[in-house]
Design an enzyme around this catalytic site. Structure first.
Site, mmCIF file in Angstrom:
data_model
loop_
_atom_site.group_PDB
_atom_site.id
_atom_site.type_symbol
_atom_site.label_atom_id
_atom_site.label_comp_id
_atom_site.label_asym_id
_atom_site.label_seq_id
_atom_site.Cartn_x
_atom_site.Cartn_y
_atom_site.Cartn_z
ATOM 1 C CD GLU A 212 4.123 -69.468 26.486
ATOM 2 O OE1 GLU A 212 3.485 -68.412 26.366
ATOM 3 O OE2 GLU A 212 5.332 -69.577 26.188
ATOM 4 C CE1 TYR B 36 0.463 -69.124 25.692
ATOM 5 C CE2 TYR B 36 -1.099 -68.677 27.463
ATOM 6 C CZ TYR B 36 0.190 -68.664 26.973
ATOM 7 O OH TYR B 36 1.208 -68.178 27.744
#
Length: 442
Positions: free
Chosen positions: A251, A163
């Protein structure tokens, strides 16, 4: 004229405590995440979000690796695109601006907004079940959001998933990179259950992401040695995109290392600063208003800050601070605000007309409270506009208005005159400062 008894809840809400205690209580509530504060926060944060396929287009502009894919707006188009792909394993993704698509449910009963398909025919079938239907996820609420297109991408077999996000951090007043080796899953859950798994790197805005920073993040995440330089390159390019495109957040979840040792952005979410729309013409043309509340879109086009709530007392106020206080005092006295609506300094008759249209479009509204401070705008102009709007709309919903400030004495005469010659379901109170709020019902 009507009696306040027609809306006992509003009447009770306007029977407020003394001024001193009101401001003290309001300040306490506004610093404790009150309903008004949450609504105002939403109104201020109108950051542009774009669909995943648009995000992939933007990443490719910066030579950042993503799985090959195309968007389809019909079942036939989806089937044709699936035939173009060189692999039989295809991922079809509903293009809805909300998280949790994979675990969402369509209104027609189809489970999952992200599905694996193994043939062009299957791609067409799933596209037909997604396009034109609403997807309900944990972020959309029960109403869901309409899916107007699907994104078909080649499936990549990954060795590791990470991530990575770049966002503006209020505490450091600059960008930060937030990363975790636990990619491909809900990062909020990771942060809650295992906060040590979150890596945060502050970025000096004058230096940017250096090779040392990029390699350090890549090592901490756990990329294999043969992918460290590729990961470093991707991180630097993501930061460059973040800065050049006036993003507020990028993101990537997951950022993956494939079995061929490629570093690819498998999914991307972008948010952009609305104040930069004059610089980012291409990006802001990608805005999809079908993913937004129709009333809020309409309000924004008229320069109004509007958020619909669950109550039955409509609010029309000029100034965010006064709007917050107005909502809080209604709530404090047992009422339920139906909306947050800030007309700002542009409380013109046209803006008031649009505001009334928005408020009265909600069938739950039983009364409307107008609270105007005549600083930039004049109370007499507002009084004239209010009566004209109520009369032109033939409005039968009780309207209580408080006008204070510039020309409020003239406003009182205008209201008295117009009320004598027209049938208006309206009570306007022109108040001196010392009678707010406890004397509003007298």
């Amino acid at each position: 004229m009507f009696k306040l008894a027609r809306s006992s809840q509003l009447g009770a809400a306007l029977s407020a405590p003394k001024v001193g205690s009101f401001w003290s209580d309001t300040k306490t509530r506004l610093t404790s995440n009150s309903q008004a504060q949450r609504a105002t926060s939403l109104a201020q944060k109108r950051f542009l979000s774009i669909h995943e396929y648009r995000s992939a287009e933007l990443l490719r502009q910066y030579d950042i690796g993503t799985p090959w894919g195309k968007v389809a707006t019909s079942a036939a188009e989806a089937e044709a695109i699936a035939k173009e792909l060189t692999t039989e394993d295809v991922v079809i993704k509903a293009q809805v601006l909300a998280g949790g698509r994979g675990k969402g449910t369509f209104e027609n009963g189809l489970k999952g907004g992200v599905r694996m398909v193994f043939s062009p025919h299957e791609a067409g079938v799933f596209a037909g079940q997604m396009i034109g239907h609403k997807l309900v996820t944990k972020q959309t609420g029960a109403k869901g959001r309409i899916c107007n297109s699907v994104y078909l991408v080649e499936r990549k077999f990954v060795r590791r998933e990470f991530y990575l996000a770049i966002l503006m951090d209020r505490a450091t007043q600059g960008p930060v990179i937030v990363a975790s080796a636990q990619g491909g899953m809900d990062i909020e859950t990771v942060a809650k259950e295992n906060p040590d798994a979150i890596i945060t790197t502050k970025i000096n805005i004058h230096e940017g992401v250096t090779d040392a920073i990029g390699r350090d993040i890549a090592h901490k995440l756990g990329f294999s040695e043969q992918c460290i330089e590729s990961a470093n390159d991707v991180i630097k390019k993501l930061y460059k995109c973040f800065m050049e495109k006036d993003a507020t957040q990028i993101e990537i979840n997951p950022l993956s290392e494939t079995s061929e040792h490629e570093v690819l952005c498998m999914d991307a979410k972008f948010s952009f600063d609305d104040n930069a729309d004059f610089r980012q013409k291409e990006i802001f043309q990608w805005r999809d208003t079908t993913q937004e509340d129709a009333d809020e879109v309409r309000a924004a086009e008229s320069g109004l800050n509007f958020i619909k709530l669950d109550g039955d007392i409509g609010c029309l106020v000029n100034g965010a601070g006064l709007a917050m206080a107005t909502m809080d005092i209604i709530k404090l006295n047992g009422g339920q605000p139906a909306n947050f609506l800030d007309v700002g300094g542009g409380a013109t008759p046209q803006a008031i007309k649009e505001a009334f249209d928005l408020i009265t479009s909600d069938p739950k509204v039983t009364a409307i409270f107008v609270n105007i401070f005549g600083g930039i705008v004049r109370c007499d102009a507002i009084a004239t506009g209010l009566v004209q709007v109520v009369q032109s709309m033939n409005l039968r919903t009780p309207v209580i208005a408080r006008l204070q400030g510039t020309n409020m004495e003239v406003a009182a005469k205008i209201v008295s005159y117009l009320s004598n010659i027209t049938t208006v379901s309206m009570l306007i109170i022109v108040a001196a400062e010392r009678v707010w709020p406890q004397d509003l019902c007298h």
